[in-house]
Design a protein around this motif. Sequence first.
Motif, PDB file in Angstrom:
ATOM      1  N   VAL A  55       0.842  -1.208   0.000  1.00  0.00           N
ATOM      2  CA  VAL A  55       0.000   0.000   0.000  1.00  0.00           C
ATOM      3  C   VAL A  55       0.871   1.249   0.000  1.00  0.00           C
ATOM      4  O   VAL A  55       0.623   2.191  -0.760  1.00  0.00           O
ATOM      5  CB  VAL A  55      -0.934  -0.012   1.224  1.00  0.00           C
ATOM      6  N   GLU A  56       1.902   1.255   0.834  1.00  0.00           N
ATOM      7  CA  GLU A  56       2.756   2.445   0.928  1.00  0.00           C
ATOM      8  C   GLU A  56       3.445   2.739  -0.402  1.00  0.00           C
ATOM      9  O   GLU A  56       3.486   3.884  -0.871  1.00  0.00           O
ATOM     10  CB  GLU A  56       3.789   2.217   2.038  1.00  0.00           C
ATOM     11  N   LEU A  57       3.980   1.716  -1.037  1.00  0.00           N
ATOM     12  CA  LEU A  57       4.672   1.904  -2.323  1.00  0.00           C
ATOM     13  C   LEU A  57       3.707   2.335  -3.421  1.00  0.00           C
ATOM     14  O   LEU A  57       4.014   3.231  -4.222  1.00  0.00           O
ATOM     15  CB  LEU A  57       5.366   0.604  -2.719  1.00  0.00           C
ATOM     16  N   LEU A  58       2.535   1.720  -3.461  1.00  0.00           N
ATOM     17  CA  LEU A  58       1.576   2.044  -4.523  1.00  0.00           C
ATOM     18  C   LEU A  58       0.949   3.418  -4.313  1.00  0.00           C
ATOM     19  O   LEU A  58       0.638   4.115  -5.290  1.00  0.00           O
ATOM     20  CB  LEU A  58       0.512   0.956  -4.594  1.00  0.00           C
ATOM     21  N   GLU A  59       0.776   3.833  -3.077  1.00  0.00           N
ATOM     22  CA  GLU A  59       0.282   5.194  -2.823  1.00  0.00           C
ATOM     23  C   GLU A  59       1.315   6.216  -3.297  1.00  0.00           C
ATOM     24  O   GLU A  59       0.946   7.263  -3.853  1.00  0.00           O
ATOM     25  CB  GLU A  59      -0.024   5.378  -1.342  1.00  0.00           C
ATOM     26  N   ARG A  60       2.587   5.929  -3.096  1.00  0.00           N
ATOM     27  CA  ARG A  60       3.636   6.824  -3.589  1.00  0.00           C
ATOM     28  C   ARG A  60       3.623   6.877  -5.112  1.00  0.00           C
ATOM     29  O   ARG A  60       3.774   7.950  -5.716  1.00  0.00           O
ATOM     30  CB  ARG A  60       5.004   6.371  -3.084  1.00  0.00           C
ATOM     31  N   ALA A  61       3.428   5.721  -5.736  1.00  0.00           N
ATOM     32  CA  ALA A  61       3.371   5.693  -7.198  1.00  0.00           C
ATOM     33  C   ALA A  61       2.192   6.504  -7.713  1.00  0.00           C
ATOM     34  O   ALA A  61       2.324   7.287  -8.671  1.00  0.00           O
ATOM     35  CB  ALA A  61       3.270   4.245  -7.687  1.00  0.00           C
ATOM     36  N   TRP A  62       1.032   6.344  -7.093  1.00  0.00           N
ATOM     37  CA  TRP A  62      -0.175   7.067  -7.516  1.00  0.00           C
ATOM     38  C   TRP A  62      -0.025   8.573  -7.317  1.00  0.00           C
ATOM     39  O   TRP A  62      -0.511   9.367  -8.129  1.00  0.00           O
ATOM     40  CB  TRP A  62      -1.376   6.517  -6.748  1.00  0.00           C
ATOM     41  N   ALA A  63       0.663   8.965  -6.222  1.00  0.00           N
ATOM     42  CA  ALA A  63       0.877  10.395  -5.970  1.00  0.00           C
ATOM     43  C   ALA A  63       1.755  11.016  -7.051  1.00  0.00           C
ATOM     44  O   ALA A  63       1.605  12.199  -7.377  1.00  0.00           O
ATOM     45  CB  ALA A  63       1.512  10.591  -4.598  1.00  0.00           C
ATOM     46  N   ARG A  64       2.649  10.222  -7.624  1.00  0.00           N
ATOM     47  CA  ARG A  64       3.561  10.762  -8.632  1.00  0.00           C
ATOM     48  C   ARG A  64       2.986  10.697 -10.039  1.00  0.00           C
ATOM     49  O   ARG A  64       3.357  11.485 -10.897  1.00  0.00           O
ATOM     50  CB  ARG A  64       4.896  10.006  -8.586  1.00  0.00           C
ATOM     51  N   GLN A  65       2.121   9.741 -10.277  1.00  0.00           N
ATOM     52  CA  GLN A  65       1.578   9.620 -11.643  1.00  0.00           C
ATOM     53  C   GLN A  65       0.191   8.994 -11.593  1.00  0.00           C
ATOM     54  O   GLN A  65       0.013   7.893 -11.067  1.00  0.00           O
ATOM     55  CB  GLN A  65       2.502   8.760 -12.506  1.00  0.00           C
ATOM     56  N   ARG A  66      -0.781   9.700 -12.153  1.00  0.00           N
ATOM     57  CA  ARG A  66      -2.145   9.173 -12.259  1.00  0.00           C
ATOM     58  C   ARG A  66      -2.198   8.257 -13.483  1.00  0.00           C
ATOM     59  O   ARG A  66      -2.218   8.718 -14.625  1.00  0.00           O
ATOM     60  CB  ARG A  66      -3.152  10.321 -12.403  1.00  0.00           C
ATOM     61  N   GLU A  74      -3.179   1.632 -14.625  1.00  0.00           N
ATOM     62  CA  GLU A  74      -2.612   0.391 -14.102  1.00  0.00           C
ATOM     63  C   GLU A  74      -2.218   0.547 -12.636  1.00  0.00           C
ATOM     64  O   GLU A  74      -2.432  -0.360 -11.828  1.00  0.00           O
ATOM     65  CB  GLU A  74      -1.394  -0.021 -14.930  1.00  0.00           C
ATOM     66  N   ILE A  75      -1.664   1.712 -12.288  1.00  0.00           N
ATOM     67  CA  ILE A  75      -1.338   1.962 -10.880  1.00  0.00           C
ATOM     68  C   ILE A  75      -2.611   1.961 -10.045  1.00  0.00           C
ATOM     69  O   ILE A  75      -2.652   1.419  -8.930  1.00  0.00           O
ATOM     70  CB  ILE A  75      -0.574   3.293 -10.727  1.00  0.00           C
ATOM     71  N   ALA A  76      -3.678   2.562 -10.594  1.00  0.00           N
ATOM     72  CA  ALA A  76      -4.959   2.588  -9.875  1.00  0.00           C
ATOM     73  C   ALA A  76      -5.469   1.175  -9.608  1.00  0.00           C
ATOM     74  O   ALA A  76      -5.986   0.875  -8.517  1.00  0.00           O
ATOM     75  CB  ALA A  76      -5.987   3.385 -10.668  1.00  0.00           C
ATOM     76  N   ALA A  77      -5.317   0.283 -10.598  1.00  0.00           N
ATOM     77  CA  ALA A  77      -5.769  -1.093 -10.421  1.00  0.00           C
ATOM     78  C   ALA A  77      -4.991  -1.784  -9.314  1.00  0.00           C
ATOM     79  O   ALA A  77      -5.577  -2.449  -8.437  1.00  0.00           O
ATOM     80  CB  ALA A  77      -5.621  -1.856 -11.729  1.00  0.00           C
TER      81      ALA A  77
END
Length: 549
Positions: free
Chosen positions: A491-502, A505-508
């Motif tokens: 969750v922590e890594l994917l939230e960071r990814a989502w914050a940097r790029q909408r 695939e990241i959303a999924a």
Amino acid sequence: MIWSKSSAPAALLLALALAGPAAARGEGPVGEVMAGEFALQQGDLALAAEHYLEAARSSRDPGLAERAARISLLAGPGAPVAEAIDRWRELAPDSLAVRAAAISFALEQGHPEAALDEAGALMALPAADGLPVLLSALGDARGDAAITARAVMRGLYETDRLPPSFGGWLAMAGLARRLEDPVLSEQLVVRGLERFPDDPRAHLLQASRLRERGLDDAARGHLTALGPPAGLAPELRRAAAREYGLLGEPLLAAATLAAGPQDESSLRQRARWLLAANDRPALAALYLETAAPSPSPERRLLLGHLAEALMRWGEAEQWYASVPRGPGHDQATLRLAGARGRLGRLDQALATLHELQVDQAADGEFVRDSYLLEAELLERRERGDEALATFGRALEVFEDDPALLYGRAMLHERAGRIGPALADLQRILDEDPDSAQALNAYGYALAEHRQRYREALPYLERALALAPESAAILDSIGWVHLKLGRHASAVELLERAWARQRDPEIAAHLGEALWQVGRKAEAREAWRAGLRLDPDNAALKLALETHGP
């Protein structure tokens, strides 16, 4: 042949006539100058300096004393440096260059007190007129002289003989850094910020330092304190815009840069920020602002980019086609092919690319990219075999080029040919083990297609260490953590990814991770946000159908 007086060069006769008998004997200013020049031609700097000094002693011309001093400084030990500088100062008491020469001599002699006295006199001049001279004199020091120069800098700091402006303090801090005294450099910056808190440069520096510490709101406060950007000097306005950009405020960055006279550089930068913000109305306004009756080739290229961003493919084609031979032409040709592809004219697009590929005068990078674009256009039309053949042709020209190998690997991966994809990625890593892009793709392919999650993890961890801010890498490693049951870190890594790029695939991936830790409402919102980006995304639709709208 007998050389007669009538055959002598006129200039030499005139010089001898003016100099009189003393010149013929090497006496008097003219004779000493001639002797000095002869010594220079023989490479004897010390003797040349003696002759010039003697000329200066019998003349009121400060230029002779200056030449004597400068030659003496070059000559080194044994040359009459002190005497020449004294005579130069006597003849030109207000000359800043005299003080610079005196500083250089004191530094070479290892006399910090003498150099400090001269430096202090320069700093005492009104309007900081002596600062450029001092920066040059100290900045030219090398070896042991640089050690003495550092002592002079520290002496000026400790006796508070520093410039009356924050810009001057920054210049001194930069000099201390070049002289390898980082402690003094930082002291100058910190005390300068305290002494000149309302200087625009101080606000900009504070904003930068606070941003680097992650204190974004405080950084924005300093940028706001600058006041309306139209009132700033051009260089300060550009710096403020850049800070807004680094703070993730592209619209404020573009607006700040727009508040003043524009040139090609500012227009390009504004376009980049508006593209980053995806602000179509602002891009349309900039497109109108940028248009001109007879635009330069550089401006036509920018207009083509803006037309592309606005999806006005016909206009983009016209702008790119109008860029003449010269700077920007190869890029325009590449973009022209892309625009024609968007217009559905694939054959014409391919013909344009083929012309670029055989152009012997074209820039190699754009030629290489033309193969990448050709493969993309062919794959988009489901002509994958032809796209693969394009990569084959390209790699015959650009052997083992990492961009081409990566492009072919992704083509293999999308077609389900995982073995060849991994082989191409491994070829990249054999040449460049620190390619974060290839490491990420290799690890993700192992995980996605071979379910070898633990084997994939070291590749992804190495990629993340090399590019810790990459959204793609954060997404990959977060997804693998999820598959390994490490739900909290996922969750922590994917939230960071989502914050940097909408990204859909990241959303999924993020939605699935949130669902696994019981944050079900947030999971559904992540999936819905992804669908807003890509309404046809099958994985996101399935997730919402399975877990409820």
